[in-house]
Design an enzyme around this catalytic site. Structure first.
Site, PDB file in Angstrom:
ATOM      1  N   SER A 164       0.789  -1.302  -0.049  1.00  0.00           N
ATOM      2  CA  SER A 164       0.068  -0.090  -0.138  1.00  0.00           C
ATOM      3  C   SER A 164       0.880   1.234   0.006  1.00  0.00           C
ATOM      4  O   SER A 164       1.877   1.487  -0.877  1.00  0.00           O
ATOM      5  CB  SER A 164      -1.061  -0.024   1.169  1.00  0.00           C
ATOM      6  OG  SER A 164      -2.036   0.901   1.082  1.00  0.00           O
ATOM      7  N   ASP A 262     -10.095  -3.620  -5.416  1.00  0.00           N
ATOM      8  CA  ASP A 262      -9.124  -2.639  -4.470  1.00  0.00           C
ATOM      9  C   ASP A 262      -9.446  -1.327  -5.496  1.00  0.00           C
ATOM     10  O   ASP A 262      -9.242  -1.504  -6.712  1.00  0.00           O
ATOM     11  CB  ASP A 262      -7.854  -3.034  -4.368  1.00  0.00           C
ATOM     12  CG  ASP A 262      -6.953  -2.182  -3.860  1.00  0.00           C
ATOM     13  OD1 ASP A 262      -7.284  -1.123  -3.343  1.00  0.00           O
ATOM     14  OD2 ASP A 262      -5.775  -2.414  -3.546  1.00  0.00           O
ATOM     15  N   HIS A 292      -8.281  -4.882  -0.766  1.00  0.00           N
ATOM     16  CA  HIS A 292      -6.916  -3.952  -0.151  1.00  0.00           C
ATOM     17  C   HIS A 292      -6.560  -4.525   1.245  1.00  0.00           C
ATOM     18  O   HIS A 292      -7.228  -4.450   2.094  1.00  0.00           O
ATOM     19  CB  HIS A 292      -6.948  -2.699  -0.225  1.00  0.00           C
ATOM     20  CG  HIS A 292      -5.799  -1.717  -0.105  1.00  0.00           C
ATOM     21  ND1 HIS A 292      -4.956  -1.499  -0.985  1.00  0.00           N
ATOM     22  CD2 HIS A 292      -5.231  -1.436   1.077  1.00  0.00           C
ATOM     23  CE1 HIS A 292      -4.059  -0.875  -0.556  1.00  0.00           C
ATOM     24  NE2 HIS A 292      -4.312  -0.627   0.609  1.00  0.00           N
TER      25      HIS A 292
END
Length: 320
Positions: A164, A262, A292
């Site tokens: 991320s 996501d 995610h």
């Protein structure tokens, strides 16, 4: 919220984490964020501490970086010889997360990749806006490359990884080091569902804007905390998808793991294409039905376990 496409194990894990979250006050995304961080990170801390494999040695080391003491979590699967190393940068939108929330993920990679994992506890935003975290991560990699033998590491074999916002910092750190330390050669980049651009209008942002854990609203908030100056959101070290092709061409082999459901899926596929077009060796897997942050579900979602196993095999190859 339509969960028809969700992996059943992902659905169960999300429900479990939602239930755990009820024990904490609601997350209020208004600075100062200390209370919000406790609520956001709290449900996963026990999970991270108890999950993942045991390794031969774990501990925290401290480095003097940019005027402060920066903690680095170090995991080693064995201690019989200097180990190749992955510097792994945790996610959390640049505002949440720590080496504690991602401890099980780092141990998982150490065991699967037969390598040491060093996790920097970089400064969070908005207290430390761009490029503070980036500069800190680069400083840690420089230290490992020059002094890693002091920690039982092989400084000639270094991979950078992250998830991320950590994926963003990993590739941005690699780009920065190419400019500042061209003699420092990385063996690879492990990029997990990273943030690569400040645009919030891709098809995946539209399709998964709400109801899939990471929302468009949250990403807008994260970008405003990390890059309060709008111009910085266009900088290629903040938004690596905007990097010059010649800069991308100098990057090492990459392994990219993408979550299907996501908001960031679109820019992950775009980043993969840009890297390939620049001549970078890229292996990429999109994991169907997962959200995610699915790596946090190690031991609960088989797709998460497969991702770490696949990354472990890749780490052993590029660090050989």
């Amino acid at each position: 919220m339509n969960q028809d496409r969700w992996d059943p194990e992902m659905r169960a894990f999300a429900a479990m984490m939602e239930e755990r979250g009820r024990a904490f006050p609601p997350v209020v995304m208004t600075p100062p964020l200390d209370a919000a961080r406790a609520s956001n990170d709290g449900p996963g801390l026990q999970l991270a501490a108890a999950g993942g494999p045991k390794v031969a040695e774990s501990g925290d080391r401290w480095l003097s970086v940019r005027g402060r003491r920066l903690a680095c979590r170090v995991h080693k699967p064995r201690t019989d010889a200097p180990l190749p190393v992955m510097v792994y940068i945790h996610g959390g939108g640049w505002v949440w997360g720590s080496i504690d929330t991602h401890d099980h993920i780092m141990r998982g990679y150490a065991a699967a990749g037969d390598c040491a994992v060093v996790g920097p506890d970089y400064a969070l935003s908005p207290e430390a806006a761009f490029p503070q975290a980036l500069e800190e991560c680069a400083a840690v990699v420089r230290w490992v490359a020059k002094h890693g033998a002091e920690w039982g590491l092989d400084p000639s074999r270094i991979v950078l990884g992250g998830d991320s916002a950590g994926g963003n910092l990993a590739i941005a750190t690699a780009l920065l080091l190419r400019q500042t330390d061209p003699e420092l050669k990385l063996a690879g980049l492990l990029l997990n569902y990273g943030v690569y651009d400040s645009r919030l209008d891709t098809p995946s942002y539209v399709e998964f804007a709400t109801g899939h854990t990471l929302t468009r609203e949250k990403m807008d908030f994260y970008w405003r905390q990390y890059c309060p100056r709008e111009a910085d959101r266009l900088h290629p070290l903040a938004a690596p998808l905007r990097a010059d092709p010649a800069e991308l061409a100098a990057l090492p082999p990459c392994l990219m793991h993408v979550a299907e459901l996501d908001v960031l899926a679109g820019e992950n596929h775009a980043m993969e294409k840009r890297l390939r077009d620049a001549g970078v060796t890229v292996e990429a897997t999109t994991f169907p039905g997962v959200l995610h942050g699915f790596l946090r579900a190690l031991g609960h979602v088989k797709a998460s376990d497969r991702a770490v196993a696949e990354a472990g095999a890749w780490l052993r190859r590029v660090l050989a």
